[in-house]
Design a protein around this motif. Structure first.
Motif, PDB file in Angstrom:
ATOM      1  N   TYR A   1       0.835  -1.201   0.000  1.00 19.20           N
ATOM      2  CA  TYR A   1       0.000   0.000   0.000  1.00 19.20           C
ATOM      3  C   TYR A   1       0.873   1.256   0.000  1.00 19.20           C
ATOM      4  O   TYR A   1       0.566   2.230  -0.704  1.00 19.20           O
ATOM      5  N   GLU A   2       1.930   1.261   0.787  1.00 16.91           N
ATOM      6  CA  GLU A   2       2.824   2.428   0.822  1.00 16.91           C
ATOM      7  C   GLU A   2       3.403   2.725  -0.558  1.00 16.91           C
ATOM      8  O   GLU A   2       3.557   3.891  -0.944  1.00 16.91           O
ATOM      9  N   HIS A   3       3.737   1.665  -1.295  1.00 16.10           N
ATOM     10  CA  HIS A   3       4.234   1.844  -2.660  1.00 16.10           C
ATOM     11  C   HIS A   3       3.161   2.465  -3.544  1.00 16.10           C
ATOM     12  O   HIS A   3       3.436   3.384  -4.342  1.00 16.10           O
ATOM     13  N   LEU A   4       1.916   1.981  -3.418  1.00 13.18           N
ATOM     14  CA  LEU A   4       0.804   2.545  -4.185  1.00 13.18           C
ATOM     15  C   LEU A   4       0.582   4.006  -3.821  1.00 13.18           C
ATOM     16  O   LEU A   4       0.380   4.855  -4.708  1.00 13.18           O
ATOM     17  N   HIS A   5       0.624   4.311  -2.541  1.00 16.87           N
ATOM     18  CA  HIS A   5       0.394   5.689  -2.095  1.00 16.87           C
ATOM     19  C   HIS A   5       1.490   6.621  -2.607  1.00 16.87           C
ATOM     20  O   HIS A   5       1.225   7.767  -2.979  1.00 16.87           O
ATOM     21  N   ARG A   6       2.709   6.123  -2.647  1.00 20.66           N
ATOM     22  CA  ARG A   6       3.820   6.916  -3.165  1.00 20.66           C
ATOM     23  C   ARG A   6       3.638   7.194  -4.662  1.00 20.66           C
ATOM     24  O   ARG A   6       3.904   8.297  -5.144  1.00 20.66           O
ATOM     25  N   ARG A   7       3.130   6.199  -5.389  1.00 21.72           N
ATOM     26  CA  ARG A   7       2.974   6.349  -6.841  1.00 21.72           C
ATOM     27  C   ARG A   7       1.784   7.243  -7.195  1.00 21.72           C
ATOM     28  O   ARG A   7       1.856   8.035  -8.144  1.00 21.72           O
ATOM     29  N   CYS A   8       0.696   7.131  -6.433  1.00 20.11           N
ATOM     30  CA  CYS A   8      -0.542   7.823  -6.785  1.00 20.11           C
ATOM     31  C   CYS A   8      -0.906   8.951  -5.826  1.00 20.11           C
ATOM     32  O   CYS A   8      -1.992   9.538  -5.950  1.00 20.11           O
ATOM     33  N   GLY A   9      -0.061   9.227  -4.839  1.00 22.83           N
ATOM     34  CA  GLY A   9      -0.377  10.238  -3.843  1.00 22.83           C
ATOM     35  C   GLY A   9      -0.435  11.640  -4.413  1.00 22.83           C
ATOM     36  O   GLY A   9      -0.146  11.868  -5.597  1.00 22.83           O
ATOM     37  N   PRO A  10      -0.841  12.608  -3.600  1.00 22.25           N
ATOM     38  CA  PRO A  10      -0.998  13.988  -4.059  1.00 22.25           C
ATOM     39  C   PRO A  10       0.230  14.528  -4.784  1.00 22.25           C
ATOM     40  O   PRO A  10       1.359  14.317  -4.351  1.00 22.25           O
ATOM     41  N   HIS A  11      -0.048  15.178  -5.913  1.00 26.94           N
ATOM     42  CA  HIS A  11       0.965  15.881  -6.711  1.00 26.94           C
ATOM     43  C   HIS A  11       1.943  14.952  -7.435  1.00 26.94           C
ATOM     44  O   HIS A  11       2.907  15.421  -8.036  1.00 26.94           O
ATOM     45  N   SER A  12       1.704  13.651  -7.358  1.00 28.72           N
ATOM     46  CA  SER A  12       2.531  12.734  -8.149  1.00 28.72           C
ATOM     47  C   SER A  12       2.103  12.819  -9.617  1.00 28.72           C
ATOM     48  O   SER A  12       1.031  13.345  -9.947  1.00 28.72           O
ATOM     49  N   VAL A  13       2.927  12.288 -10.505  1.00 33.74           N
ATOM     50  CA  VAL A  13       2.608  12.305 -11.933  1.00 33.74           C
ATOM     51  C   VAL A  13       1.318  11.530 -12.194  1.00 33.74           C
ATOM     52  O   VAL A  13       0.437  11.989 -12.940  1.00 33.74           O
ATOM     53  N   SER A  14       1.183  10.363 -11.553  1.00 33.74           N
ATOM     54  CA  SER A  14      -0.021   9.544 -11.748  1.00 33.74           C
ATOM     55  C   SER A  14      -1.265  10.254 -11.227  1.00 33.74           C
ATOM     56  O   SER A  14      -2.347  10.158 -11.830  1.00 33.74           O
ATOM     57  N   TYR A  15      -1.136  10.941 -10.114  1.00 30.96           N
ATOM     58  CA  TYR A  15      -2.267  11.686  -9.553  1.00 30.96           C
ATOM     59  C   TYR A  15      -2.746  12.756 -10.530  1.00 30.96           C
ATOM     60  O   TYR A  15      -3.955  12.876 -10.808  1.00 30.96           O
ATOM     61  N   LYS A  16      -1.818  13.516 -11.078  1.00 34.85           N
ATOM     62  CA  LYS A  16      -2.179  14.609 -11.990  1.00 34.85           C
ATOM     63  C   LYS A  16      -2.839  14.071 -13.257  1.00 34.85           C
ATOM     64  O   LYS A  16      -3.829  14.630 -13.740  1.00 34.85           O
ATOM     65  N   LYS A  17      -2.300  12.981 -13.796  1.00 38.82           N
ATOM     66  CA  LYS A  17      -2.891  12.389 -15.002  1.00 38.82           C
ATOM     67  C   LYS A  17      -4.292  11.869 -14.736  1.00 38.82           C
ATOM     68  O   LYS A  17      -5.213  12.062 -15.544  1.00 38.82           O
ATOM     69  N   THR A  18      -4.468  11.200 -13.576  1.00 40.42           N
ATOM     70  CA  THR A  18      -5.783  10.649 -13.242  1.00 40.42           C
ATOM     71  C   THR A  18      -6.822  11.739 -13.089  1.00 40.42           C
ATOM     72  O   THR A  18      -7.933  11.650 -13.632  1.00 40.42           O
ATOM     73  N   MET A  19      -6.502  12.787 -12.365  1.00 42.95           N
ATOM     74  CA  MET A  19      -7.460  13.871 -12.148  1.00 42.95           C
ATOM     75  C   MET A  19      -7.803  14.575 -13.458  1.00 42.95           C
ATOM     76  O   MET A  19      -8.961  14.945 -13.699  1.00 42.95           O
ATOM     77  N   LYS A  20      -6.825  14.734 -14.302  1.00 35.98           N
ATOM     78  CA  LYS A  20      -7.069  15.385 -15.591  1.00 35.98           C
ATOM     79  C   LYS A  20      -8.046  14.581 -16.430  1.00 35.98           C
ATOM     80  O   LYS A  20      -8.954  15.138 -17.061  1.00 35.98           O
ATOM     81  N   GLU A  21      -7.880  13.259 -16.436  1.00 40.52           N
ATOM     82  CA  GLU A  21      -8.772  12.392 -17.210  1.00 40.52           C
ATOM     83  C   GLU A  21     -10.163  12.337 -16.604  1.00 40.52           C
ATOM     84  O   GLU A  21     -11.174  12.367 -17.327  1.00 40.52           O
TER      85      GLU A  21
END
Length: 603
Positions: A183-203
């Motif tokens: 879970y910590e790895h997932l949170h690091r990848r998708c957490g606030p202001h991460s690249v994945s977070y920004k892409k997801t919110m944009k979509e």
């Protein structure tokens, strides 16, 4: 010239003699010096070792209820290097038994000592250095429950809580630790202001209805309600749901919770960003109940919004059907769930059949869910940790036994304080919790071996601590033990949306969790948090409203788990309502303090 030649010969002879004698004298003196210095140093070490061993024995003798506090062991560990030049504490019995430099302010001394002990032990030839280092790491990380990726100075409580806590007999399962690291790895990848977070919110903001791709992250946004106790138990439930469903947990912290807790996940944040979509407008989102009313099935490929509000309160369709398999299939297609809950809905997760394989491996003992997850998630901030440590050192550290008494008055305007006080005394006498006092005035002689008990009272009102303090001041105890009654704070009334009030409340909960014996008030989430953090099964004062105490006035808790106050009554398999949902699940029983509630118990 003859005289000059004779003098020159004599000088030469003396010079040669000196050259021969000097090395001999130097070697002799060196040997004598080394021998005498070694004898002196050995005697000094021997004398000091006697003092340290005596201090360690006196600290180790502080065993309460068969459980030895970690502090004595830590004292011996932290002072093992003293014979190599470090000075020990002047007197661990006259001062606090907690290491004096344990970071109430800057924390440099204790943290350095804890970090460098294993290396120093190896260099200095201490016996079993690897065992000591391994034991300390286990205690510090709570047997692998916590990640070791944090800097200690950023959150002093995370790696120092074990110095105050009793050693927990409940070891987290290997599978739970694996799930938390994933879970910590997932949170690091998708957490606030991460690249994945920004892409997801944009979509997501482009979509009217959800069509999630595997590349997109999924989120559970926890939205707070009610007091701090309710918030903490519902946050634990939100974390477990996030871990089970591969969602990233984001907490909607407002002003009254800022600065309470440290970040629980390494290299990321759990705080919902200021630019999060629909922030402060969650009430405009479609609800899960609205989907159920429209009879949208889990197989429908359209009409599932990307953002959905999930309300798990005391009533409603969402509350009744959340644990059903078709509900979970439907919710799994929503990218962002905004959770409104003040309940400990963990038992509902155990009702979901598809979650059972994971939960069985994560928690072989059902009654340890809150104990493990709360100790993983909640680390008091440095400011709150300072409140806790200072109070503990000043009033509790030297006590042989700590008795915690948490008093919640639900209707103070119609419930006399005397009624509650009588209920406390009745229950603590029945279960032999509080020390008895002499009823007749006698000349009291202090016993040779003094023991002391600290009674820690947590309440909005100071009447109860003052009453107990007066009792033990005017009357000596039957066995001669010394009693101290202490109350960290008394606010008079619960103050919502007040950050300082919440800081004091968190400090009170944590201090209560350090008790050896605990008394709590039924249906109080404040008490649930304290018992769960401490791994304690308290004596419960049943909820009293009015001039007459509840009957029965108290009872023993069956487990350390919080009570789920409003469980569903719908049986998903038979598709009918039942009188009590615990009749279907063998790991659940009705709550001791609320007959329609349900709680997890051990097999």
């Amino acid at each position: 010239m003859a005289l000059l030649g004779t003098g020159s010969k004599r000088f030469t002879a003396m010079y040669i003699v000196c050259l021969i004698a000097l090395p001999v004298l130097v070697v002799t003196a060196t040997v004598m010096y080394q021998n005498s210095s070694f004898d002196l140093f050995a005697g000094f070490v021997k004398a000091r070792k006697v003092i340290w061993d005596d201090n360690a024995q006196r600290l180790s003798a502080r065993i309460v209820g068969g459980v030895q506090r970690n502090i004595s062991a830590t004292y011996k560990e932290n002072h093992a290097g003293s014979i190599h030049g470090e000075a020990p504490s002047p007197s661990p019995t006259s001062a606090s038994s907690l290491p004096r430099n344990d970071t109430v302010h800057d924390g440099s001394s204790a943290s350095t000592k804890l970090k460098t002990l294993p290396t120093e032990a190896v260099k200095n030839g201490s016996s079993e250095p690897s065992t000591k280092a391994s034991s300390m790491a286990n205690d510090k990380l709570l047997h692998g429950l916590l990640s070791d990726e944090f800097e200690e100075s950023s959150c002093r409580s995370r790696y120092r809580a074990y110095l105050l806590q009793k050693s927990s007999p409940h070891i987290p399962s290997r599978y739970l630790k694996v799930k938390l690291r994933r879970y910590e790895h997932l949170h690091r990848r998708c957490g606030p202001h991460s690249v994945s977070y920004k892409k997801t919110m944009k979509e997501l903001l482009k979509l009217s209805y959800n069509a999630p791709s595997k590349r997109m992250c999924r989120y559970l946004v926890w939205n707070p309600s009610n007091g701090l106790g309710n918030r903490m138990i519902s946050l634990v439930a939100a974390l477990l749901y996030s871990v089970l469903t591969d969602r990233v947990l984001l907490a909607e912290f407002r002003g009254d919770m800022e600065g309470l807790f440290c970040e629980p996940f390494p290299n990321s944040s759990w705080v919902s960003p200021n630019d999060f979509p629909y922030k402060h407008r969650y009430n405009r989102l479609p609800t899960y109940e609205s989907l159920l009313k429209r009879n949208i099935s889990s197989e429908t490929s359209t009409d599932v919004p990307p953002f959905l509000r999930l309300r798990l309160g005391s009533t409603g369709l969402g509350h009744e059907y959340f644990h059903c398999e078709h509900s979970q299939l439907l919710l799994s297609r929503v990218s962002v769930l905004v959770l409104d809950s003040d309940q400990y809905s963990v038992p509902a997760l155990f009702m979901v059949s598809s979650f059972s394989p994971q939960l069985n491996k994560m928690f072989p003992r059902r009654d340890t869910v809150f104990h493990h997850l709360a100790r993983y998630l909640f680390h008091p901030s440095n400011e709150v940790w300072g409140l806790i440590v200072r109070f503990y050192e000043a009033y509790l550290a030297k006590a042989n036994k700590i008795i915690g008494v948490q008093v919640r008055v639900f209707a103070a305007d119609i419930t006399p304080a005397e009624t509650i006080m009588d209920q406390i005394l009745t229950c603590t006498t029945k279960y032999k919790i509080l020390p008895e006092v002499q009823l007749e005035q006698t000349t009291h002689t202090l016993p040779v071996n003094l023991t002391s008990t600290a009674i820690l009272v947590a309440s909005l009102h100071k009447y109860y601590s003052e009453n107990l303090s007066s009792t033990y001041w005017w009357r000596p105890t039957v066995n001669g033990e010394l009693i101290g009654v202490y109350q960290p704070s008394y606010e008079g009334k619960q103050k919502h949306y007040d950050i300082n009030h919440n800081k004091k409340a968190l400090a009170d909960m944590y201090l209560l969790s350090l008790s050896d014996v605990l008394v709590t008030t039924g249906q109080s989430t404040f008490g649930y948090v304290a018992q769960g953090l401490g791994g304690l099964k308290p004596v419960i004062l049943m909820k009293t409203i009015g001039p007459k105490a509840a009957s029965p006035p108290c009872g023993h808790a069956l487990s350390m788990e919080p009570c789920y106050h409003f469980p569903p009554k719908y049986d998903c398999r038979s598709k009918r309502k039942v009188d009590h949902i615990s009749s279907i699940f063998p790991d659940m029983v009705p709550c001791e303090d609320l007959k329609w509630g349900v709680k997890l118990v051990a097999h």
